[in-house]
Design a protein around this motif. Structure first.
Motif, PDB file in Angstrom:
ATOM      1  N   HIS A  81       0.822  -1.202   0.000  1.00 47.91           N
ATOM      2  CA  HIS A  81       0.000   0.000   0.000  1.00 47.91           C
ATOM      3  C   HIS A  81       0.858   1.255   0.000  1.00 47.91           C
ATOM      4  O   HIS A  81       1.823   1.367   0.748  1.00 47.91           O
ATOM      5  CB  HIS A  81      -0.920   0.001   1.212  1.00 47.91           C
ATOM      6  N   TYR A  82       0.496   2.187  -0.845  1.00 47.91           N
ATOM      7  CA  TYR A  82       1.236   3.434  -1.023  1.00 47.91           C
ATOM      8  C   TYR A  82       0.836   4.437   0.057  1.00 47.91           C
ATOM      9  O   TYR A  82      -0.344   4.687   0.292  1.00 47.91           O
ATOM     10  CB  TYR A  82       0.913   3.986  -2.409  1.00 47.91           C
ATOM     11  N   VAL A  83       1.834   5.040   0.694  1.00 45.28           N
ATOM     12  CA  VAL A  83       1.614   6.165   1.600  1.00 45.28           C
ATOM     13  C   VAL A  83       2.588   7.271   1.196  1.00 45.28           C
ATOM     14  O   VAL A  83       3.812   7.089   1.248  1.00 45.28           O
ATOM     15  CB  VAL A  83       1.829   5.796   3.082  1.00 45.28           C
ATOM     16  N   GLY A  84       2.048   8.403   0.770  1.00 38.34           N
ATOM     17  CA  GLY A  84       2.873   9.555   0.419  1.00 38.34           C
ATOM     18  C   GLY A  84       2.543  10.717   1.333  1.00 38.34           C
ATOM     19  O   GLY A  84       1.556  10.701   2.067  1.00 38.34           O
ATOM     20  N   ARG A  85       3.378  11.769   1.261  1.00 36.39           N
ATOM     21  CA  ARG A  85       3.142  12.896   2.162  1.00 36.39           C
ATOM     22  C   ARG A  85       3.618  14.202   1.552  1.00 36.39           C
ATOM     23  O   ARG A  85       4.508  14.236   0.698  1.00 36.39           O
ATOM     24  CB  ARG A  85       3.830  12.655   3.507  1.00 36.39           C
TER      25      ARG A  85
ATOM     26  N   THR B 250      -2.588   6.422  -0.060  1.00 35.73           N
ATOM     27  CA  THR B 250      -2.904   7.344   1.025  1.00 35.73           C
ATOM     28  C   THR B 250      -2.001   8.564   0.925  1.00 35.73           C
ATOM     29  O   THR B 250      -0.785   8.432   0.705  1.00 35.73           O
ATOM     30  CB  THR B 250      -2.695   6.648   2.382  1.00 35.73           C
ATOM     31  N   TRP B 251      -2.584   9.752   1.089  1.00 37.13           N
ATOM     32  CA  TRP B 251      -1.815  11.002   1.027  1.00 37.13           C
ATOM     33  C   TRP B 251      -2.017  11.752   2.336  1.00 37.13           C
ATOM     34  O   TRP B 251      -3.144  11.966   2.770  1.00 37.13           O
ATOM     35  CB  TRP B 251      -2.281  11.846  -0.145  1.00 37.13           C
ATOM     36  N   ILE B 252      -0.910  12.127   2.969  1.00 35.58           N
ATOM     37  CA  ILE B 252      -0.990  12.786   4.272  1.00 35.58           C
ATOM     38  C   ILE B 252      -0.219  14.104   4.266  1.00 35.58           C
ATOM     39  O   ILE B 252       0.695  14.307   3.461  1.00 35.58           O
ATOM     40  CB  ILE B 252      -0.468  11.872   5.400  1.00 35.58           C
ATOM     41  N   ILE B 253      -0.611  14.971   5.174  1.00 36.49           N
ATOM     42  CA  ILE B 253       0.072  16.248   5.379  1.00 36.49           C
ATOM     43  C   ILE B 253       0.784  16.198   6.725  1.00 36.49           C
ATOM     44  O   ILE B 253       0.218  15.737   7.721  1.00 36.49           O
ATOM     45  CB  ILE B 253      -0.924  17.419   5.354  1.00 36.49           C
ATOM     46  N   ARG B 254       2.023  16.649   6.751  1.00 37.20           N
ATOM     47  CA  ARG B 254       2.788  16.739   7.991  1.00 37.20           C
ATOM     48  C   ARG B 254       3.375  18.140   8.100  1.00 37.20           C
ATOM     49  O   ARG B 254       3.943  18.660   7.133  1.00 37.20           O
ATOM     50  CB  ARG B 254       3.918  15.696   7.993  1.00 37.20           C
ATOM     51  N   VAL B 255       3.266  18.746   9.263  1.00 37.88           N
ATOM     52  CA  VAL B 255       3.837  20.072   9.491  1.00 37.88           C
ATOM     53  C   VAL B 255       5.200  19.884  10.158  1.00 37.88           C
ATOM     54  O   VAL B 255       5.294  19.402  11.285  1.00 37.88           O
ATOM     55  CB  VAL B 255       2.916  20.924  10.388  1.00 37.88           C
ATOM     56  N   GLU B 256       6.259  20.283   9.455  1.00 35.42           N
ATOM     57  CA  GLU B 256       7.615  20.060   9.962  1.00 35.42           C
ATOM     58  C   GLU B 256       8.094  21.303  10.720  1.00 35.42           C
ATOM     59  O   GLU B 256       8.962  22.062  10.263  1.00 35.42           O
ATOM     60  CB  GLU B 256       8.546  19.655   8.816  1.00 35.42           C
ATOM     61  N   ASP B 257       7.519  21.467  11.906  1.00 30.81           N
ATOM     62  CA  ASP B 257       7.742  22.676  12.710  1.00 30.81           C
ATOM     63  C   ASP B 257       8.735  22.409  13.843  1.00 30.81           C
ATOM     64  O   ASP B 257       8.384  22.469  15.022  1.00 30.81           O
ATOM     65  CB  ASP B 257       6.408  23.185  13.271  1.00 30.81           C
ATOM     66  N   ILE B 258       9.983  22.149  13.466  1.00 29.57           N
ATOM     67  CA  ILE B 258      11.014  21.856  14.469  1.00 29.57           C
ATOM     68  C   ILE B 258      12.090  22.932  14.542  1.00 29.57           C
ATOM     69  O   ILE B 258      13.126  22.727  15.164  1.00 29.57           O
ATOM     70  CB  ILE B 258      11.680  20.489  14.202  1.00 29.57           C
ATOM     71  N   ASP B 259      11.833  24.092  13.927  1.00 29.85           N
ATOM     72  CA  ASP B 259      12.826  25.168  13.931  1.00 29.85           C
ATOM     73  C   ASP B 259      12.150  26.488  14.314  1.00 29.85           C
ATOM     74  O   ASP B 259      12.031  27.394  13.486  1.00 29.85           O
ATOM     75  CB  ASP B 259      13.476  25.270  12.552  1.00 29.85           C
ATOM     76  N   PRO B 260      11.692  26.615  15.569  1.00 36.80           N
ATOM     77  CA  PRO B 260      10.917  27.789  15.982  1.00 36.80           C
ATOM     78  C   PRO B 260      11.536  29.139  15.632  1.00 36.80           C
ATOM     79  O   PRO B 260      10.784  30.068  15.268  1.00 36.80           O
ATOM     80  CB  PRO B 260      10.793  27.595  17.506  1.00 36.80           C
ATOM     81  N   PRO B 261      12.864  29.324  15.713  1.00 30.71           N
ATOM     82  CA  PRO B 261      13.398  30.652  15.391  1.00 30.71           C
ATOM     83  C   PRO B 261      13.109  31.100  13.953  1.00 30.71           C
ATOM     84  O   PRO B 261      13.114  32.301  13.672  1.00 30.71           O
ATOM     85  CB  PRO B 261      14.907  30.481  15.611  1.00 30.71           C
ATOM     86  N   ARG B 262      12.842  30.150  13.053  1.00 36.92           N
ATOM     87  CA  ARG B 262      12.597  30.483  11.646  1.00 36.92           C
ATOM     88  C   ARG B 262      11.115  30.428  11.284  1.00 36.92           C
ATOM     89  O   ARG B 262      10.769  30.615  10.115  1.00 36.92           O
ATOM     90  CB  ARG B 262      13.386  29.526  10.737  1.00 36.92           C
ATOM     91  N   GLU B 263      10.257  30.202  12.268  1.00 39.62           N
ATOM     92  CA  GLU B 263       8.846  29.948  11.984  1.00 39.62           C
ATOM     93  C   GLU B 263       7.941  31.033  12.557  1.00 39.62           C
ATOM     94  O   GLU B 263       7.681  31.066  13.768  1.00 39.62           O
ATOM     95  CB  GLU B 263       8.443  28.576  12.559  1.00 39.62           C
ATOM     96  N   PRO B 264       7.429  31.929  11.725  1.00 32.38           N
ATOM     97  CA  PRO B 264       6.462  32.909  12.215  1.00 32.38           C
ATOM     98  C   PRO B 264       5.234  32.200  12.795  1.00 32.38           C
ATOM     99  O   PRO B 264       4.835  31.133  12.314  1.00 32.38           O
ATOM    100  CB  PRO B 264       6.087  33.698  10.954  1.00 32.38           C
ATOM    101  N   ALA B 265       4.646  32.777  13.794  1.00 34.61           N
ATOM    102  CA  ALA B 265       3.529  32.139  14.487  1.00 34.61           C
ATOM    103  C   ALA B 265       2.347  31.851  13.561  1.00 34.61           C
ATOM    104  O   ALA B 265       1.584  30.916  13.789  1.00 34.61           O
ATOM    105  CB  ALA B 265       3.082  33.019  15.656  1.00 34.61           C
ATOM    106  N   TRP B 266       2.208  32.654  12.507  1.00 40.54           N
ATOM    107  CA  TRP B 266       1.059  32.514  11.612  1.00 40.54           C
ATOM    108  C   TRP B 266       1.275  31.513  10.496  1.00 40.54           C
ATOM    109  O   TRP B 266       0.328  31.116   9.802  1.00 40.54           O
ATOM    110  CB  TRP B 266       0.734  33.871  10.969  1.00 40.54           C
ATOM    111  N   ALA B 267       2.524  31.088  10.269  1.00 46.30           N
ATOM    112  CA  ALA B 267       2.862  30.404   9.020  1.00 46.30           C
ATOM    113  C   ALA B 267       2.204  29.033   8.858  1.00 46.30           C
ATOM    114  O   ALA B 267       1.725  28.694   7.767  1.00 46.30           O
ATOM    115  CB  ALA B 267       4.382  30.281   8.895  1.00 46.30           C
ATOM    116  N   ALA B 268       2.196  28.230   9.904  1.00 46.53           N
ATOM    117  CA  ALA B 268       1.645  26.875   9.767  1.00 46.53           C
ATOM    118  C   ALA B 268       0.179  26.919   9.360  1.00 46.53           C
ATOM    119  O   ALA B 268      -0.243  26.218   8.416  1.00 46.53           O
ATOM    120  CB  ALA B 268       1.820  26.097  11.067  1.00 46.53           C
ATOM    121  N   GLU B 269      -0.615  27.752  10.045  1.00 44.94           N
ATOM    122  CA  GLU B 269      -2.036  27.820   9.716  1.00 44.94           C
ATOM    123  C   GLU B 269      -2.246  28.437   8.339  1.00 44.94           C
ATOM    124  O   GLU B 269      -3.154  28.039   7.605  1.00 44.94           O
ATOM    125  CB  GLU B 269      -2.797  28.607  10.784  1.00 44.94           C
ATOM    126  N   ASP B 270      -1.422  29.399   7.984  1.00 45.18           N
ATOM    127  CA  ASP B 270      -1.521  30.013   6.657  1.00 45.18           C
ATOM    128  C   ASP B 270      -1.270  28.966   5.573  1.00 45.18           C
ATOM    129  O   ASP B 270      -1.984  28.924   4.559  1.00 45.18           O
ATOM    130  CB  ASP B 270      -0.508  31.154   6.535  1.00 45.18           C
TER     131      ASP B 270
END
Length: 288
Positions: free
Chosen positions: A3-7, A37-57
């Protein structure tokens, strides 16, 4: 086949741009072409480079294209314990070690040894001499890592000579991308990775980590980069414009032609995806 799983796994460092959209579209079409299966993952492991709004945007932008993850969205910021377990396993196997080097000391050591800048010279392989550990590195043996890329063809790299022992936990205490992406691809049973060609030289490092952690190696496809008018990769640093969420059909059509396909007429995104999946299946000879 299994079974295929992509992201699709963006880092929330800013708005999604045309290069991100090409990866988004390619990963989605490849999964649907395989009836997987297709999934979304948020790779938010670098807080200094991540504006608070970016993930939801970014998630709102994906929603504007009427694309939905087949599973709950995983955020890497919730996975620190898993990364620590992986690091502990590597340390226990003698495959990871503490490093006291600074960037300046590495540059000086490379110059003294006649090594290319950026290649870690192995200074702390046998200990730090009492200096405090700043980062953790993965121990790399000499030898060529080779893998078949579904778009680029065979890619080979001698990680020891071209990269050296690489960081898996950073000096600032944050987890390195190389370790996190491998652990989470394994955790989510990802079988196929579709992403930009700028990451192809990261893949041999990830394959080494997969083997060390006893994880399977996915099939890889690295798509061509979208470049600006000066020939530079689109990025936050080059002020790449954000995707226009109000024109998803037009933006999808542009991404489609960037991927090397001939344009076709359609009225809705649903029509576009239906036809694009069929054409993707034909081009890559997918008998799903």
């Amino acid at each position: 086949m299994s079974h295929y799983v992509g992201r699709f796994a963006p880092s929330p460092t800013g708005h999604l741009h045309a290069g991100n959209l090409a990866c988004l579209l390619a990963s989605y079409l490849d999964a649907r072409a395989h009836r997987g299966t297709w999934i979304i993952r948020v790779e938010d492991i670098d807080p200094p480079r991540e504006p608070a709004w970016a993930a939801e945007d970014q998630l709102e932008t994906i929603e504007a294209f009427k694309l939905h993850s087949d599973r709950p969205i995983l955020r890497q910021s919730t996975r620190y314990d898993a990364y620590q377990e992986a690091l502990d396993l590597l340390i226990g196997k003698g495959l990871a070690y503490g490093c006291a080097c600074t960037r300046k000391s590495i540059e000086a050591a490379c110059a003294a040894a006649g090594l290319p800048q950026g290649v870690y010279p192995g200074t702390c392989r046998h200990g730090t001499g009492g200096a405090p550990i700043r980062a953790w590195r993965f121990l790399v043996d000499d030898g060529v890592v080779s893998f078949p890329d579904r778009w680029q063809g065979t890619f080979k790299q001698n990680v020891s000579k071209e990269v050296g022992d690489f960081v898996i936990r950073r000096a600032d205490g944050l987890w390195a991308y190389q370790l996190a992406v491998v652990v989470d691809d394994g955790f989510q049973d990802v079988t196929h990775v579709v992403r930009g060609a700028d990451l192809i030289d990261n893949t041999p490092r990830q394959i080494l980590l997969q083997k060390a952690l006893g994880l399977p190696t996915p099939a890889y496809m690295h798509i061509p980069l979208v470049l600006d008018k000066n020939g530079n990769k689109l990025s936050k640093q080059t002020l790449a414009p954000a995707i226009d969420q109000s024109r998803p059909e037009e933006e999808a059509a542009h991404a489609w032609t960037h991927l090397g396909f001939k344009p076709f007429t359609f009225d809705t995104l649903e029509e576009f995806y239906s036809e694009a999946v069929q054409r993707w299946r034909v081009r890559f000879q997918i008998s799903a």
